[in-house]
Design an enzyme around this catalytic site. Structure first.
Site, mmCIF file in Angstrom:
data_model
loop_
_atom_site.group_PDB
_atom_site.id
_atom_site.type_symbol
_atom_site.label_atom_id
_atom_site.label_comp_id
_atom_site.label_asym_id
_atom_site.label_seq_id
_atom_site.Cartn_x
_atom_site.Cartn_y
_atom_site.Cartn_z
ATOM 1 N N GLY A 1 7.974 -72.922 45.328
ATOM 2 C CA GLY A 1 8.080 -72.647 43.889
ATOM 3 C C GLY A 1 8.205 -73.955 43.153
ATOM 4 N N CYS B 1 5.808 -77.727 40.025
ATOM 5 C CA CYS B 1 4.628 -78.506 40.415
ATOM 6 C C CYS B 1 3.672 -77.767 41.357
ATOM 7 C CB CYS B 1 5.051 -79.825 41.045
ATOM 8 S SG CYS B 1 5.802 -80.919 39.822
HETATM 9 P P1 NAD Z 1 9.412 -81.110 31.196
HETATM 10 O O1 NAD Z 1 8.937 -79.847 30.624
HETATM 11 O O2 NAD Z 1 10.733 -81.198 31.892
HETATM 12 O O3 NAD Z 1 9.430 -82.248 30.059
HETATM 13 C C1 NAD Z 1 8.436 -82.434 29.098
HETATM 14 C C2 NAD Z 1 9.078 -83.018 27.843
HETATM 15 O O4 NAD Z 1 8.050 -83.393 26.925
HETATM 16 C C3 NAD Z 1 9.989 -82.035 27.091
HETATM 17 O O5 NAD Z 1 11.257 -82.633 26.898
HETATM 18 C C4 NAD Z 1 9.258 -81.815 25.759
HETATM 19 O O6 NAD Z 1 10.148 -81.593 24.681
HETATM 20 C C5 NAD Z 1 8.515 -83.127 25.617
HETATM 21 N N1 NAD Z 1 7.362 -83.090 24.685
HETATM 22 C C6 NAD Z 1 6.397 -82.155 24.575
HETATM 23 N N2 NAD Z 1 5.529 -82.494 23.601
HETATM 24 C C7 NAD Z 1 5.942 -83.675 23.110
HETATM 25 C C8 NAD Z 1 5.449 -84.542 22.092
HETATM 26 N N3 NAD Z 1 4.351 -84.244 21.375
HETATM 27 N N4 NAD Z 1 6.131 -85.668 21.823
HETATM 28 C C9 NAD Z 1 7.250 -85.970 22.518
HETATM 29 N N5 NAD Z 1 7.758 -85.202 23.507
HETATM 30 C C10 NAD Z 1 7.115 -84.063 23.791
HETATM 31 O O7 NAD Z 1 8.257 -81.586 32.197
HETATM 32 P P2 NAD Z 1 8.388 -82.434 33.563
HETATM 33 O O8 NAD Z 1 8.880 -81.578 34.660
HETATM 34 O O9 NAD Z 1 9.080 -83.724 33.268
HETATM 35 O O10 NAD Z 1 6.847 -82.716 33.856
HETATM 36 C C11 NAD Z 1 6.069 -83.603 33.067
HETATM 37 C C12 NAD Z 1 4.769 -83.864 33.799
HETATM 38 O O11 NAD Z 1 5.020 -84.558 35.030
HETATM 39 C C13 NAD Z 1 3.980 -82.610 34.184
HETATM 40 O O12 NAD Z 1 2.612 -82.877 34.076
HETATM 41 C C14 NAD Z 1 4.356 -82.406 35.628
HETATM 42 O O13 NAD Z 1 3.359 -81.715 36.346
HETATM 43 C C15 NAD Z 1 4.473 -83.817 36.121
HETATM 44 N N6 NAD Z 1 5.348 -83.984 37.275
HETATM 45 C C16 NAD Z 1 6.518 -83.298 37.353
HETATM 46 C C17 NAD Z 1 7.366 -83.498 38.445
HETATM 47 C C18 NAD Z 1 8.656 -82.734 38.559
HETATM 48 O O14 NAD Z 1 9.235 -82.736 39.637
HETATM 49 N N7 NAD Z 1 9.134 -82.106 37.502
HETATM 50 C C19 NAD Z 1 7.012 -84.407 39.457
HETATM 51 C C20 NAD Z 1 5.833 -85.117 39.327
HETATM 52 C C21 NAD Z 1 5.001 -84.894 38.239
#
Ligand code: NAD
Length: 446
Positions: A267, A270
């Site tokens: 789950g 990602c």
């Molecule tokens: P998240 O949802 O925790 O965080 C995203 C943030 O972006 C939120 O705080 C949101 O308010 C902000 N945001 C959205 N639009 C915005 C804008 N226009 N200006 C400023 N801020 C804005 O997401 P996450 O888990 O950190 O994931 C981010 C990316 O990284 C995704 O593509 C994900 O696939 C990738 N990723 C995630 C992980 C993980 O373990 N969570 C690991 C590797 C890669």
């Protein structure tokens, strides 16, 4: 050292921003959610992530890390702008790029000179080109001077794992940089200088390759988990023990022992969305990835299989009606409050649909779980501790292997439960230990 803006202060953006500041860069983290920025400015951390608070506090105190909602000011103060916003799945399984596009356009509207724009969000192959086009369009609207500022787009996928994100960012297996110009490459080496000089494998590719590396890596890991889940299911039928199978398989250096732990299905934020997006990229390009498609289906089956395993263990069809089940752990894995696509959601909904009542607990994810389980809220009680959730329950399900659930006082558990029935969906316990205390024990694949 570089001056950096990070757009998005979620799991990836906040950890990256704080750790990049720890590497000696000057970093401003931007989010358009004013509550998050308010919390961060007040010294709070909006997510649960071990070790993050220390890094944030240390770097705020040193003056290298700050927070704002003002994207334009952050962009102008920086040479390098990271995009770390969410890329959730769209209805057709593809990655929804609307947040990435919004940030790319905002950067172009604000910039006042050359910038390197780094995509850290997980995005489909070809997104780097799209970011370039969106930015060029916005700059074009601003007239000849802005159109001449120049910029480079870089793909720098992130491989951190929630729960050990700080450690993973500080000590990565590799850094991947997809870039086109020497200028951008040189700036990225500045950003990652402290890793680069420590000889962390530093892989430079073109943008498309970097984008593909992330999807291929996550899809491969999802395939590996699903493979051992299916082997576990078969082990149950033929009297084999999947833990011994996995241990012996893992000793083969070509296979490796990691990600060979069977359970209720993968789950998180990602694997589910990245496998779907990868499958979609394959289909769109006329090269379907049948192994990824099958993995997605098998993972759904695995979650439902857990519901039927519990029903069968409790007496078969109809046996869950009116019964209470204690569920330990809700997050998709330990050490996080992230409930996105957690198997607990499907499994709890499935148990409730069969008539069960749930008493659930989790050290960090209850607030998240409450709204994600809204549809079954009348049948789910959230408890403050593992022992409270067991009170008068007819069975115990270990869903997420938080440390505090790994060494339960089984004598106490037995006095609290109506029936000594234990479903260990993470294979944490030894069958002999649990059975010797008088429990009926069910695990996955052994
Ligand atoms: P998240 O949802 O925790 O965080 C995203 C943030 O972006 C939120 O705080 C949101 O308010 C902000 N945001 C959205 N639009 C915005 C804008 N226009 N200006 C400023 N801020 C804005 O997401 P996450 O888990 O950190 O994931 C981010 C990316 O990284 C995704 O593509 C994900 O696939 C990738 N990723 C995630 C992980 C993980 O373990 N969570 C690991 C590797 C890669």
């Amino acid at each position: 050292m570089a001056t950096i803006a990070v757009a998005g202060t979620g799991y990836v953006g906040l950890v990256s921003g704080a750790c990049l500041a720890d590497f000696g860069n000057t970093v401003v983290c931007v989010d358009n959610n004013p509550d998050k920025i308010k919390t961060l400015k007040a010294g709070g951390i909006p997510i649960y992530e071990p070790g993050l608070e220390d890094v944030v506090q240390r770097n705020v105190a040193s003056g290298r890390l700050s927070f704002t909602t003002d994207m334009a000011a952050a962009v102008r103060a920086s040479d390098v702008v990271f995009i770390a916003v969410g890329t959730p799945p769209a209805d057709d399984g593809s990655a929804d790029l609307k947040y990435v596009e919004a940030v790319a356009r905002e950067i172009a509207r604000a910039m006042d000179g050359y910038k390197v724009v780094v995509d850290k969000s997980t995005v489909p192959v070809g997104t780097g080109r799209k970011v370039k086009a969106w930015m060029a369009e916005e700059l074009g609207k601003r007239g000849a001077e802005a159109a001449g500022y120049g910029f480079d787009v870089v793909s720098n996928p992130e491989f951190l794992r929630e729960g050990s994100a700080v450690q993973d960012f500080m000590h990565p297996d590799r850094v991947v940089i997809g870039a086109e110009s020497l200028k951008a490459r040189a700036l990225m080496k500045d950003v990652y200088r402290s890793l680069y000089i420590n000889e962390t494998p530093y892989i430079e590719t073109n943008i498309e390759t970097a984008e593909m590396i992330k999807y291929a890596s996550n899809s491969f890991l999802a395939v590996k988990i699903t493979f051992i889940n299916e082997v576990a299911n078969l082990c149950e039928k033929v009297g084999a023990n999947v833990q011994d199978v996995a241990k012996a398989m893992g000793r083969d250096g070509r296979i490796g022992g990691k990600f060979l732990h069977p359970g209720p299905g993968y789950g998180g934020s990602c694997f589910p969305k990245d496998t779907q997006a990868m499958a979609r990229i394959g289909r769109d390009n006329g090269e379907p990835l049948s192994i990824v498609e099958t993995t997605i289906e098998a993972n759904e089956r695995q979650k439902n299989r857990m519901v039927h395993k519990i029903e069968a263990g409790m007496g078969g069809s109809g046996s869950l009606k009116g019964k209470t089940i204690a569920v330990l752990g809700l997050a998709f894995k330990p050490n996080t409050d992230d409930m996105r696509e957690a198997p607990a959601i499907t499994i709890i909904e499935g148990l409730v649909a069969l008539g069960a009542k749930i008493r659930a607990c989790d050290p960090a994810a209850v607030a998240e779980a409450k709204w994600r389980l809204e549809s079954v809220k009348d049948s789910v009680a959230f408890c403050a501790s593992e022992y409270e959730s067991m009170e008068k329950a007819d069975a115990l399900v270990l869903m997420t292997e938080w440390n505090q659930y790994r060494n339960l006082d089984l004598d106490r558990v037995k006095t609290l439960l109506n029936r000594p029935l234990f479903f260990d969906l993470r294979n944490v316990y030894k069958r002999e230990d649990v059975e010797s205390k008088g429990f009926v024990y069910h695990a996955v694949g052994k």
